[in-house]
Design an enzyme around this catalytic site. Structure first.
Site, PDB file in Angstrom:
ATOM      1  CE  LYS A  72      85.096  46.792 116.348  1.00  0.00           C
ATOM      2  NZ  LYS A  72      84.234  45.848 117.249  1.00  0.00           N
TER       3      LYS A  72
HETATM    4  P1  NAD Z   1      79.469  40.881 108.958  1.00  0.00           P
HETATM    5  O1  NAD Z   1      80.189  41.299 107.815  1.00  0.00           O
HETATM    6  O2  NAD Z   1      79.461  39.162 109.094  1.00  0.00           O
HETATM    7  O3  NAD Z   1      77.688  41.010 108.422  1.00  0.00           O
HETATM    8  C1  NAD Z   1      77.160  42.252 108.377  1.00  0.00           C
HETATM    9  C2  NAD Z   1      75.813  42.276 107.748  1.00  0.00           C
HETATM   10  O4  NAD Z   1      75.350  43.241 107.643  1.00  0.00           O
HETATM   11  C3  NAD Z   1      75.946  41.582 106.187  1.00  0.00           C
HETATM   12  O5  NAD Z   1      74.682  40.859 106.250  1.00  0.00           O
HETATM   13  C4  NAD Z   1      75.591  42.885 105.478  1.00  0.00           C
HETATM   14  O6  NAD Z   1      75.071  42.754 104.060  1.00  0.00           O
HETATM   15  C5  NAD Z   1      74.886  43.706 106.365  1.00  0.00           C
HETATM   16  N1  NAD Z   1      74.965  44.993 106.268  1.00  0.00           N
HETATM   17  C6  NAD Z   1      76.038  45.804 106.110  1.00  0.00           C
HETATM   18  N2  NAD Z   1      75.883  47.070 105.821  1.00  0.00           N
HETATM   19  C7  NAD Z   1      74.628  47.333 105.856  1.00  0.00           C
HETATM   20  C8  NAD Z   1      73.627  48.394 105.872  1.00  0.00           C
HETATM   21  N3  NAD Z   1      73.998  49.555 105.625  1.00  0.00           N
HETATM   22  N4  NAD Z   1      72.450  48.323 105.812  1.00  0.00           N
HETATM   23  C9  NAD Z   1      71.987  46.966 106.005  1.00  0.00           C
HETATM   24  N5  NAD Z   1      72.826  45.638 106.300  1.00  0.00           N
HETATM   25  C10 NAD Z   1      73.786  46.004 106.141  1.00  0.00           C
HETATM   26  O7  NAD Z   1      79.526  41.364 110.365  1.00  0.00           O
HETATM   27  P2  NAD Z   1      79.272  40.692 111.857  1.00  0.00           P
HETATM   28  O8  NAD Z   1      80.398  40.256 112.213  1.00  0.00           O
HETATM   29  O9  NAD Z   1      77.889  40.074 111.843  1.00  0.00           O
HETATM   30  O10 NAD Z   1      78.941  42.236 112.450  1.00  0.00           O
HETATM   31  C11 NAD Z   1      77.859  42.787 112.590  1.00  0.00           C
HETATM   32  C12 NAD Z   1      77.611  43.728 113.691  1.00  0.00           C
HETATM   33  O11 NAD Z   1      77.742  43.144 114.778  1.00  0.00           O
HETATM   34  C13 NAD Z   1      78.725  45.006 113.529  1.00  0.00           C
HETATM   35  O12 NAD Z   1      78.097  46.178 114.245  1.00  0.00           O
HETATM   36  C14 NAD Z   1      79.678  44.445 114.593  1.00  0.00           C
HETATM   37  O13 NAD Z   1      80.338  45.549 115.134  1.00  0.00           O
HETATM   38  C15 NAD Z   1      78.952  43.685 115.583  1.00  0.00           C
HETATM   39  N6  NAD Z   1      79.534  42.540 116.390  1.00  0.00           N
HETATM   40  C16 NAD Z   1      80.265  41.568 115.752  1.00  0.00           C
HETATM   41  C17 NAD Z   1      80.852  40.603 116.386  1.00  0.00           C
HETATM   42  C18 NAD Z   1      81.329  39.506 115.963  1.00  0.00           C
HETATM   43  O14 NAD Z   1      81.791  38.557 116.677  1.00  0.00           O
HETATM   44  N7  NAD Z   1      81.576  39.287 114.596  1.00  0.00           N
HETATM   45  C19 NAD Z   1      80.716  40.696 118.006  1.00  0.00           C
HETATM   46  C20 NAD Z   1      80.075  41.886 118.733  1.00  0.00           C
HETATM   47  C21 NAD Z   1      79.553  42.737 117.801  1.00  0.00           C
END
Ligand code: NAD
Length: 416
Positions: free
Chosen positions: A104
């Protein structure tokens, strides 16, 4: 300990080690990371001032293959968070039987405060800083919080320029035009969808009649919201970092997605029927399925008793602390753990990597079929151990993932 993600990751290893009677030497090994690189990233800003950001890339374990894991740009990124996220990637790849390890990365920055030019410079300089520990045979980054296909394109280009040839396999989540895969963007949401559908079948309930609450409305939260909305589920509440919206009759997800995809915050959405709520109110809203899809440490011992749902589907990595896990288990809430629930992203990233290496690309139908097959197989493996041992789904998933790592470790031995 409660909120330090790496301490949490180590505690989770202790829990599973005890449950499965793991060799203490292997437990010791799993609680360490293989390597971490910290880089300073100096950027000449548009206003002529110099700013220096800090970036990290961590490999937790490459015993089953090259490292794989996302890259996040956020103001609270720190080494322990990245170490924890790398550790969780090791389990996730192992649970899905992908020939990859856990890695990561992240940069401590608020990307919303940077211009596009500054963001590009930051990405390219960071890539140069970590260039010796990434590559198709070493570690393959991907998007995570606040990073996207464009950022992956800049990484791919910087790496390729330095190597003197195009190397699409250095990152996944790239635009399709430069070796990205169809279905990668929706993959994590699609994976969540397959898993919750399978869970509803186990619990003899219909997915379309479930009420849903989602924290986070970015890539993961947005896609699962859209898929469940299309299926007919009532999405009672969604939130982003600005706060949440609630409507007892269900929100119009298609309209909200249009709004946020234009760069707007949910709190500014204008509809009298919707009530503005905070992120903490959202988490305790009564529903059937709660989907934390934002960041870690959202369900803790402070609010676990107030959680009011039947199933938690972990879209985010590490949204539930071990103390909260225990409380939720006692309350009879099923927690589908991150390493299973949100593994669709790394699964299609793996497909992208394979397609890049073979220079032969699949269609969406094949991607989604293979994704479903791999995820459902992992889900069935986990559910079997869960039923046999009457333990948390998380512990069941860990037992499977850790056993495979332990076996690989044993087969390879310790060098020299
Ligand atoms: P992203 O940046 O597209 O979206 C994140 C969302 O969370 C946004 O709506 C943001 O406003 C919100 N957010 C951020 N901080 C916040 C807080 N303190 N309180 C409430 N909302 C908050 O990110 P993503 O890719 O959707 O990732 C979200 C989660 O999923 C992370 O934990 C990431 O590690 C996990 N994840 C992502 C993927 C992927 O393919 N993108 C895969 C597996 C896991």
């Amino acid at each position: 300990m409660e909120l330090n993600p790496f301490e949490i990751a180590k505690k989770q290893i202790d829990i599973v080690a005890k449950e499965m009677g793991l060799d203490p030497n292997i437990t010791k090994y799993l609680k360490r990371i293989e390597r971490a690189l910290i880089v300073s990233i100096p950027i000449m800003m548009d206003d002529g001032s110099l700013q220096i950001f800090e970036g990290y890339r961590v490999h937790h374990s490459t015993v089953r293959g090259p490292g794989k894991g996302g890259l996040r740009f956020a103001p609270n990124v720190n080494l322990d968070e990245v170490k924890a996220l790398a550790t969780w990637m090791t389990w996730k790849c192992s649970l899905l039987k992908l020939p990859l390890g856990g890695a990561k990365g992240g940069i401590c920055v608020n990307p919303r405060e940077l211009s596009r030019k500054e963001l590009e410079k930051l990405t390219r300089r960071f890539t140069t800083g970590i260039i010796n520990i990434i590559g198709p045979d070493i570690d393959i980054p991907a998007p995570d919080v606040n990073t996207n296909a464009q950022i992956m394109a800049w990484i791919m280009d910087t790496y390729s320029m330095n190597k003197g040839r195009s190397v699409p396999g250095v990152v996944t989540g790239k635009p399709i035009e430069i070796g990205g895969s169809v279905g990668r963007n929706s993959a994590t949401g699609m994976g969540l969808y397959f898993v919750i559908d399978a869970m509803c079948e186990k619990l003899s309930c219909k997915l379309e009649s479930q009420t849903i609450v989602i924290q986070g409305f970015g890539n993961v939260g947005g896609w699962i919201a859209s898929l469940l909305y299309e299926r007919g589920c009532k999405i009672l509440a969604v939130s982003d970092i600005s706060g949440g919206l609630y409507h007892s009759e269900g929100l119009q997800i298609d309209k909200l997605l249009e709004w946020t995809r234009e760069g707007n915050y949910l709190k500014d959405y204008d509809d009298d029927r919707y009530k503005l709520i905070t992120n903490s109110e959202l988490l305790t809203t009564e529903c059937d399925v709660l989907i934390p899809a934002a960041i870690e440490n959202q369900i803790t011992k402070e609010n676990a008793n107030d959680i009011n749902c039947k199933i938690i589907l972990e879209g985010a990595n590490g949204p539930t602390t071990p103390d909260a896990d225990r409380i939720l288990f006692d309350k009879g809430i099923h927690v589908i753990p991150d390493i299973l629930a949100n593994a669709g992203g790394v699964c299609v990233s793996y497909f992208e990597y394979v397609q890049d290496i073979r220079a032969y690309f699949w269609d969406l139908d094949r991607i989604n079929k293979e994704l479903k097959r791999i995820l459902i197989e992992a889900f069935e493996d986990v559910y079997k151990v869960y039923e046999e041992r009457k333990i948390q789904l998380r512990t069941a998933a860990y037992i499977i993932a850790v056993s495979r790592i332990a076996k690989a470790f044993d087969l390879r031995g310790i060098f020299p």
